[in-house]
Design a protein around this motif. Structure first.
Motif, PDB file in Angstrom:
ATOM      1  N   LYS A  92      40.173  28.008  28.375  1.00  0.00           N
ATOM      2  CA  LYS A  92      39.875  28.615  29.666  1.00  0.00           C
ATOM      3  C   LYS A  92      39.900  27.552  30.755  1.00  0.00           C
ATOM      4  CE  LYS A  92      36.757  31.955  27.477  1.00  0.00           C
ATOM      5  NZ  LYS A  92      35.383  32.502  27.465  1.00  0.00           N
ATOM      6  N   THR A  93      39.976  27.979  31.986  1.00  0.00           N
ATOM      7  CA  THR A  93      39.925  27.043  33.092  1.00  0.00           C
ATOM      8  C   THR A  93      39.040  27.609  34.180  1.00  0.00           C
ATOM      9  OG1 THR A  93      41.853  28.030  34.149  1.00  0.00           O
ATOM     10  CG2 THR A  93      42.265  26.189  32.667  1.00  0.00           C
ATOM     11  N   ALA A  94      38.543  26.736  35.018  1.00  0.00           N
ATOM     12  CA  ALA A  94      37.719  27.161  36.146  1.00  0.00           C
ATOM     13  C   ALA A  94      37.795  26.103  37.227  1.00  0.00           C
ATOM     14  CB  ALA A  94      36.268  27.362  35.703  1.00  0.00           C
ATOM     15  N   SER A 128      39.120  22.346  32.275  1.00  0.00           N
ATOM     16  CA  SER A 128      39.893  23.021  31.235  1.00  0.00           C
ATOM     17  C   SER A 128      39.200  22.808  29.898  1.00  0.00           C
ATOM     18  CB  SER A 128      41.336  22.505  31.182  1.00  0.00           C
ATOM     19  OG  SER A 128      41.391  21.136  30.871  1.00  0.00           O
ATOM     20  N   GLU A 148      28.667  25.541  35.236  1.00  0.00           N
ATOM     21  CA  GLU A 148      30.028  26.060  35.302  1.00  0.00           C
ATOM     22  C   GLU A 148      30.752  25.851  33.968  1.00  0.00           C
ATOM     23  OE1 GLU A 148      33.165  27.897  37.434  1.00  0.00           O
ATOM     24  OE2 GLU A 148      31.128  27.488  38.124  1.00  0.00           O
ATOM     25  N   ASP A 184      29.531  28.316  31.353  1.00  0.00           N
ATOM     26  CA  ASP A 184      30.096  29.652  31.559  1.00  0.00           C
ATOM     27  C   ASP A 184      31.555  29.724  31.110  1.00  0.00           C
ATOM     28  OD1 ASP A 184      27.715  30.552  32.601  1.00  0.00           O
ATOM     29  OD2 ASP A 184      28.304  30.257  34.695  1.00  0.00           O
ATOM     30  N   THR A 185      32.236  28.586  31.148  1.00  0.00           N
ATOM     31  CA  THR A 185      33.652  28.555  30.796  1.00  0.00           C
ATOM     32  C   THR A 185      33.867  28.432  29.288  1.00  0.00           C
ATOM     33  OG1 THR A 185      34.049  27.426  32.904  1.00  0.00           O
ATOM     34  CG2 THR A 185      35.850  27.388  31.328  1.00  0.00           C
TER      35      THR A 185
END
Length: 422
Positions: free
Chosen positions: A25-27, A41, A149, A152-153
């Motif tokens: 996932k990415t954020a 990432s 963050e 959550d990712t």
């Protein structure tokens, strides 16, 4: 796709777009105006990160236990057997450069999925790999929000158990120290700062009585045969020396009533692999003390960041040389060479063994972070915290710790005797 994401893909060669079945996932972590943004990432494979990882460990701040060679070998031989799936977090700057790597993994239990460091109980220090530019992008006050963050990712997990974290990572403050819920680990690590030459250092560290005893033991050992520090060069020679170490340690573990570390699934293969891996060239050092034709003592250590890390050591308890402390002779040989090769420090790593007090003036406190993520995590949190608290209380109370080690040794003797009779 944002301009930052597009630039990241061009510079890093990693694609942020992913299919639904791909766990990565990415954020984007937005920071206050005037400071760059950070792209996060998450990767479930180690090999694709090799080039980025090795470049960061050479130019940034970290410990040898977060190097690509160490983490990849651990996951290959041990993590997979323990059901740990990598969840490696990489933070990227707006030029596509790696700001940090968090070598994390998720162990999927029957009920509770646990987030922890890759490397498990074999890593004496756990921490991120940090770029030298990390403080310019993320301040200590901002890191807790970045951690939220990241959490959550990451893939689903119920509890976070991050252990053995030092307060500093190389030249930088460890950003993990900004998180709440930190507890001091049951053990500390210990280190000594070396001098420009061994004679000066040795003269300051040892009393006249100790020097006299060291000289007498060395002389008596030399009467048994030529004494030399041997550093194997070929893979076969390294493995022979390592196998001797593991054989010697097995006898010591049995005497102490401790489970043999090398009997655990994958552990022996891990040490054999990383000791001869090209990725670990210059990192791993295998040594032994030869007394005539006898391997009287052995050591296995790590060179990283201007320090020699003294990780594993053993001696032949059945040899005649054992009466004169071959382990201490080998230790002083290693410290001498560390001085001669320009090492700034000799790191005895984790453990509060009494002999370290003879040499070490630096205590490295280590911390654990335990945090639930949901109700399931809360249910598993209590027993974990209780275990850590009791463990630290026993280890930090001399009477209790001495009693515990004696009972453990007595159990080991009883077990060995019973097994021999059977």
């Amino acid at each position: 796709m944002t301009p930052l994401t597009s630039k990241f893909e061009d510079q890093s060669q990693f694609q942020t777009g992913f299919k639904a079945e791909t766990p990565r996932k990415t954020a984007i972590f937005g920071v206050p105006a005037g400071r760059p943004e950070v792209l996060i990432s998450v990767h479930d494979e180690i090999e694709p990160l090799k080039a980025v990882w090795q470049a960061l460990e050479k130019s940034g701040d970290g410990t040898p236990f977060q190097t690509y060679a160490w983490v990849s070998a651990w996951q290959r031989h041990i993590g997979t057997k323990q059901g740990v799936k990598p969840a490696i977090v990489v933070g990227w700057d707006n030029e596509g450069g790696a700001l940090f790597i968090l070598p994390l993994g998720i162990e999927n239990g029957v009920i509770c999925h646990k987030l922890s460091w890759l490397g498990g109980d074999l890593s004496d220090y756990n921490a991120p790999l940090l770029s030298r530019d990390f403080p310019r992008y993320i301040s200590p006050a901002q890191f807790p929000a970045l951690w939220d963050e990241i959490r959550d990712t990451l893939p689903t997990h119920h509890i976070v158990t991050l252990s053995r974290m030092p307060q500093r990572v190389g030249e930088q403050a460890n950003p993990m120290m900004t998180l709440g819920g930190l507890r001091q680990n049951a053990s500390s690590a210990h280190m000594t700062m070396l001098k420009e030459d061994w004679a000066t250092y040795y003269g300051e560290k040892r009393s006249s009585g100790s020097k006299k005893r060291d000289k007498q033991k060395r002389r008596k050992t030399e009467e048994l045969g030529a004494v030399s520090l041997v550093t194997p060069e070929s893979a076969d020679e390294k493995l022979r020396s390592l196998d001797t170490l593991m054989e010697q340690k097995a006898i010591t573990f049995a005497r102490m009533g401790v489970a043999n570390l090398f009997d655990k699934p994958g552990y022996r293969d891990f040490y054999r692999d990383v000791s001869t891996s090209e990725d670990a060239e210059g990192l791993i050092e295998v040594n032994h003390l030869a007394v005539g034709d006898t391997v009287a003592a052995t050591a296995w250590g790590l060179n990283y960041g201007g320090r020699y890390h003294y990780v594993l050591a053993s001696y032949d308890e059945k040899s005649e040389a054992s009466r004169f402390g071959p382990g201490m002779i080998l230790l002083m040989e290693l410290m001498t060479r560390a001085t001669e090769t320009g090492k700034a420090a000799f790191d005895f790593t984790i453990g509060d063994e009494g002999y370290k007090d003879q040499w070490c003036e630096v205590e490295v406190q280590l911390f654990d972070h335990v945090e639930p993520n949901n109700l399931v995590g809360w249910l598993g949190l209590g027993p974990r915290i209780a275990y850590l608290q009791v463990k630290r209380f026993i280890k930090q109370t001399p009477v209790l710790w001495q009693g515990f080690t004696r009972l453990r040794a007595a159990k080991g003797v009883f077990t060995a005797t019973f097994t021999a009779r059977a």
